[in-house]
Design an enzyme around this catalytic site. Sequence first.
Site, mmCIF file in Angstrom:
data_model
loop_
_atom_site.group_PDB
_atom_site.id
_atom_site.type_symbol
_atom_site.label_atom_id
_atom_site.label_comp_id
_atom_site.label_asym_id
_atom_site.label_seq_id
_atom_site.Cartn_x
_atom_site.Cartn_y
_atom_site.Cartn_z
ATOM 1 N N THR A 184 -10.883 15.081 10.381
ATOM 2 C CA THR A 184 -12.056 14.750 9.837
ATOM 3 C C THR A 184 -12.968 16.482 9.451
ATOM 4 O O THR A 184 -13.511 16.379 10.479
ATOM 5 C CB THR A 184 -12.403 13.572 9.691
ATOM 6 O OG1 THR A 184 -13.961 13.374 9.475
ATOM 7 C CG2 THR A 184 -13.568 13.254 11.339
ATOM 8 N N ASP A 185 -13.832 16.386 8.562
ATOM 9 C CA ASP A 185 -14.718 16.537 8.180
ATOM 10 C C ASP A 185 -16.318 15.773 8.558
ATOM 11 O O ASP A 185 -16.630 17.662 9.179
ATOM 12 C CB ASP A 185 -14.622 16.769 6.817
ATOM 13 C CG ASP A 185 -15.009 15.627 5.517
ATOM 14 O OD1 ASP A 185 -14.788 14.176 6.438
ATOM 15 O OD2 ASP A 185 -15.373 16.100 4.386
ATOM 16 N N GLU A 186 -16.310 15.439 9.208
ATOM 17 C CA GLU A 186 -17.095 14.765 9.549
ATOM 18 C C GLU A 186 -17.640 16.003 11.389
ATOM 19 O O GLU A 186 -18.782 14.732 11.795
ATOM 20 C CB GLU A 186 -17.325 13.057 10.043
ATOM 21 C CG GLU A 186 -16.885 12.467 8.830
ATOM 22 C CD GLU A 186 -17.368 11.047 9.141
ATOM 23 O OE1 GLU A 186 -18.167 10.622 10.088
ATOM 24 O OE2 GLU A 186 -16.799 10.072 8.366
ATOM 25 N N TYR A 207 -18.022 8.042 15.938
ATOM 26 C CA TYR A 207 -16.681 7.693 15.479
ATOM 27 C C TYR A 207 -16.856 9.347 15.169
ATOM 28 O O TYR A 207 -15.609 10.066 15.616
ATOM 29 C CB TYR A 207 -16.870 7.645 13.679
ATOM 30 C CG TYR A 207 -15.796 7.881 13.003
ATOM 31 C CD1 TYR A 207 -13.994 7.588 13.295
ATOM 32 C CD2 TYR A 207 -16.245 8.775 11.833
ATOM 33 C CE1 TYR A 207 -13.009 7.929 12.132
ATOM 34 C CE2 TYR A 207 -14.867 9.551 11.388
ATOM 35 C CZ TYR A 207 -13.319 8.439 11.372
ATOM 36 O OH TYR A 207 -12.920 9.020 10.751
ATOM 37 N N LYS A 225 -13.742 12.196 17.222
ATOM 38 C CA LYS A 225 -13.095 12.564 16.237
ATOM 39 C C LYS A 225 -12.750 14.182 16.530
ATOM 40 O O LYS A 225 -11.576 15.168 17.055
ATOM 41 C CB LYS A 225 -13.027 12.716 15.458
ATOM 42 C CG LYS A 225 -12.037 11.209 14.960
ATOM 43 C CD LYS A 225 -10.932 10.813 14.364
ATOM 44 C CE LYS A 225 -10.369 12.174 13.987
ATOM 45 N NZ LYS A 225 -8.590 11.499 14.119
HETATM 46 P P1 NAD Z 1 -7.311 2.876 9.310
HETATM 47 O O1 NAD Z 1 -8.223 2.658 10.146
HETATM 48 O O2 NAD Z 1 -6.651 2.230 7.554
HETATM 49 O O3 NAD Z 1 -5.511 3.029 10.183
HETATM 50 C C1 NAD Z 1 -5.881 3.332 11.102
HETATM 51 C C2 NAD Z 1 -4.053 2.306 11.723
HETATM 52 O O4 NAD Z 1 -3.925 3.555 13.174
HETATM 53 C C3 NAD Z 1 -4.276 1.245 11.825
HETATM 54 O O5 NAD Z 1 -2.780 1.338 10.803
HETATM 55 C C4 NAD Z 1 -4.274 0.894 13.477
HETATM 56 O O6 NAD Z 1 -3.668 -0.195 13.356
HETATM 57 C C5 NAD Z 1 -4.072 1.758 13.911
HETATM 58 N N1 NAD Z 1 -4.729 2.308 14.972
HETATM 59 C C6 NAD Z 1 -5.584 1.529 16.213
HETATM 60 N N2 NAD Z 1 -5.642 2.043 17.050
HETATM 61 C C7 NAD Z 1 -4.435 2.485 17.470
HETATM 62 C C8 NAD Z 1 -3.884 2.427 18.419
HETATM 63 N N3 NAD Z 1 -4.308 1.971 19.921
HETATM 64 N N4 NAD Z 1 -2.766 2.658 18.836
HETATM 65 C C9 NAD Z 1 -1.725 2.789 17.557
HETATM 66 N N5 NAD Z 1 -2.216 2.179 16.911
HETATM 67 C C10 NAD Z 1 -3.464 1.885 16.242
HETATM 68 O O7 NAD Z 1 -7.356 4.758 9.078
HETATM 69 P P2 NAD Z 1 -7.179 5.897 7.882
HETATM 70 O O8 NAD Z 1 -8.100 5.905 7.115
HETATM 71 O O9 NAD Z 1 -5.709 5.071 7.577
HETATM 72 O O10 NAD Z 1 -7.490 7.200 8.627
HETATM 73 C C11 NAD Z 1 -6.343 7.687 9.124
HETATM 74 C C12 NAD Z 1 -6.566 9.445 9.773
HETATM 75 O O11 NAD Z 1 -6.974 9.485 8.758
HETATM 76 C C13 NAD Z 1 -7.613 8.991 11.501
HETATM 77 O O12 NAD Z 1 -7.342 9.483 12.506
HETATM 78 C C14 NAD Z 1 -9.106 9.414 10.445
HETATM 79 O O13 NAD Z 1 -10.047 9.847 11.262
HETATM 80 C C15 NAD Z 1 -8.565 10.473 9.517
HETATM 81 N N6 NAD Z 1 -9.237 11.039 8.153
HETATM 82 C C16 NAD Z 1 -9.491 9.560 7.468
HETATM 83 C C17 NAD Z 1 -9.677 9.993 6.131
HETATM 84 C C18 NAD Z 1 -10.531 8.519 5.536
HETATM 85 O O14 NAD Z 1 -11.955 9.240 5.067
HETATM 86 N N7 NAD Z 1 -10.114 7.638 5.065
HETATM 87 C C19 NAD Z 1 -10.415 10.737 5.829
HETATM 88 C C20 NAD Z 1 -10.241 11.774 6.708
HETATM 89 C C21 NAD Z 1 -9.584 11.836 8.035
HETATM 90 O O1 TDX Z 2 -21.024 -0.718 1.984
HETATM 91 C C1 TDX Z 2 -21.147 1.007 2.582
HETATM 92 N N1 TDX Z 2 -22.148 0.712 1.538
HETATM 93 C C2 TDX Z 2 -22.460 2.077 1.532
HETATM 94 O O2 TDX Z 2 -23.323 2.955 0.458
HETATM 95 C C3 TDX Z 2 -19.699 1.939 2.456
HETATM 96 C C4 TDX Z 2 -19.487 0.705 3.347
HETATM 97 C C5 TDX Z 2 -20.538 2.881 2.434
HETATM 98 N N2 TDX Z 2 -21.654 3.362 2.113
HETATM 99 C C6 TDX Z 2 -21.631 4.751 2.245
HETATM 100 C C7 TDX Z 2 -21.533 5.401 3.087
HETATM 101 C C8 TDX Z 2 -20.979 6.796 3.197
HETATM 102 O O3 TDX Z 2 -22.543 7.686 2.804
HETATM 103 O O4 TDX Z 2 -20.410 4.883 1.960
HETATM 104 C C9 TDX Z 2 -20.255 6.126 1.947
HETATM 105 C C10 TDX Z 2 -18.878 6.332 2.447
HETATM 106 O O5 TDX Z 2 -18.660 5.622 3.489
HETATM 107 P P1 TDX Z 2 -17.455 5.383 4.229
HETATM 108 O O6 TDX Z 2 -16.344 4.727 2.974
HETATM 109 O O7 TDX Z 2 -17.767 4.145 4.803
HETATM 110 O O8 TDX Z 2 -16.906 6.396 4.996
HETATM 111 P P2 TDX Z 2 -17.467 7.558 5.284
HETATM 112 O O9 TDX Z 2 -18.615 7.136 6.385
HETATM 113 O O10 TDX Z 2 -17.764 8.619 4.682
HETATM 114 O O11 TDX Z 2 -16.211 7.932 6.436
HETATM 115 C C11 TDX Z 2 -15.209 8.892 6.086
HETATM 116 O O12 TDX Z 2 -14.741 9.296 5.509
HETATM 117 C C12 TDX Z 2 -14.569 10.146 6.813
HETATM 118 C C13 TDX Z 2 -13.961 7.516 6.446
HETATM 119 O O13 TDX Z 2 -13.938 6.526 6.674
HETATM 120 C C14 TDX Z 2 -13.714 8.461 7.809
HETATM 121 O O14 TDX Z 2 -12.989 7.929 8.319
HETATM 122 C C15 TDX Z 2 -13.657 9.788 6.936
HETATM 123 O O15 TDX Z 2 -13.491 10.406 8.386
#
Ligand code: NAD
Ligand code: TDX
Length: 339
Positions: free
Chosen positions: A125-127, A153, A157
């Site tokens: 992740t970019d975080e 978090y 990562k």
């Molecule tokens: P998500 O929370 O929607 O899904 C995570 C999945 O992993 C779920 O199906 C869960 O059951 C499974 N999981 C959790 N713990 C586990 C374990 N111990 N063993 C096996 N399975 C397990 O997450 P997402 O948003 O789909 O993110 C997927 C990946 O991408 C993550 O690594 C996250 O850090 C990364 N990522 C997400 C975003 C975003 O915007 N959502 C952006 C950049 C990177």
């Molecule tokens: O109820 C809310 N109100 C609000 O203002 C929630 C859930 C979020 N927010 C804000 C927080 C953040 O600035 O919105 C922005 C986006 O929040 P999230 O959807 O929780 O995402 P973020 O914290 O940016 O992280 C996401 O992007 C990077 C993913 O959850 C991560 O898994 C990924 O690595």
Amino acid sequence: MTIIVTGGAGFIGGNYIYYHLKAHPEDRVICLDKLTYAGNLSTLSAVMNYPNFRFVKLDICDREGVYRLFEEEKPDVVINFAAESHVDRSIENPSVFLQTNIIGTSVLMDACRKYGIQRFHQVGTDEVYGDLPLDRPDLFFTEETPIHTSSPYSSSKASADLLVMAYHRTYGLPVTISRCSNNYGPYQFPEKLIPLMIINALHDKPLPVYGEGLNVRDWLYVEDHCKAIDLIVRNGKVGEVYNVGGHNEMRNIDIVKLIVYALDKSEDLISFVTDRKGHDLRYAIDPTKIHNALGWLPETKFEDGIKKTIAWYLENQSWWKEIISGEYQKYYQRMYANR
Ligand code: NAD
Ligand code: TDX
């Protein structure tokens, strides 16, 4: 090719499985997922009966189980999406983030060392780069930006990324890492900003915007992320990190307003609530490396992607209604009731 996709019952992993089975129907795809609160088998219902698809309920931290699966399937490629992914939950309770995101990643890589692998790809992740100031729109995260995390978090990562690079240098494991910006699209769990706001607005419930809603995120349609990962796994250079982002920065408040208008609701639903602790101000990716090296560019414009996403949540209400009827209510109360 046989590929293990971990976390495939979650948002991005699920979209990746659909993408991969369509793009490479000759491959065998194994989904390994623990089915935590964030994993939903219904996300994969359309592929469950495919002959070249297998679902295995397993924790990536379960060393014996993971080794057994590798012995059975002899995967060529592992793509690790499995993670605890929600920043707010990591602030509430970091420990499971350390367990899954760090220890789980090392167990998977140990299995890759033991049984041999062509590629281990870590979905990062970019975080991990921390945040950028709001008044410096000229700054972007490159692959050389120092790791500088804010939340449990992102720290977990970043730790995983460091381990991945260490396994490459120490053991010669053929790894790649992608670091992506915020994704949006179908099957995203409704704890995240966009689906939470769509679902609350549909119920005429308050839309909880943290702080003043001025934090900026760089939004990418999930399918564009899936394409980038597939390209990196096939053509990316071992030992390299690739940033993935859409040059699509938006303030949270503008996203929420856009959803309000799209659903023909009132702005009065917007409720400014106590800010997230340690809230990162701005994320912005410089995707020059993946563009120059692999020819990747995002294909879905935000105005189209958000329309498709809202339409998906309107057309797939049974998917999210099942989720919000369970443990989610307790989570919502804990997180938002006295905010
Ligand atoms: P998500 O929370 O929607 O899904 C995570 C999945 O992993 C779920 O199906 C869960 O059951 C499974 N999981 C959790 N713990 C586990 C374990 N111990 N063993 C096996 N399975 C397990 O997450 P997402 O948003 O789909 O993110 C997927 C990946 O991408 C993550 O690594 C996250 O850090 C990364 N990522 C997400 C975003 C975003 O915007 N959502 C952006 C950049 C990177
Ligand atoms: O109820 C809310 N109100 C609000 O203002 C929630 C859930 C979020 N927010 C804000 C927080 C953040 O600035 O919105 C922005 C986006 O929040 P999230 O959807 O929780 O995402 P973020 O914290 O940016 O992280 C996401 O992007 C990077 C993913 O959850 C991560 O898994 C990924 O690595």
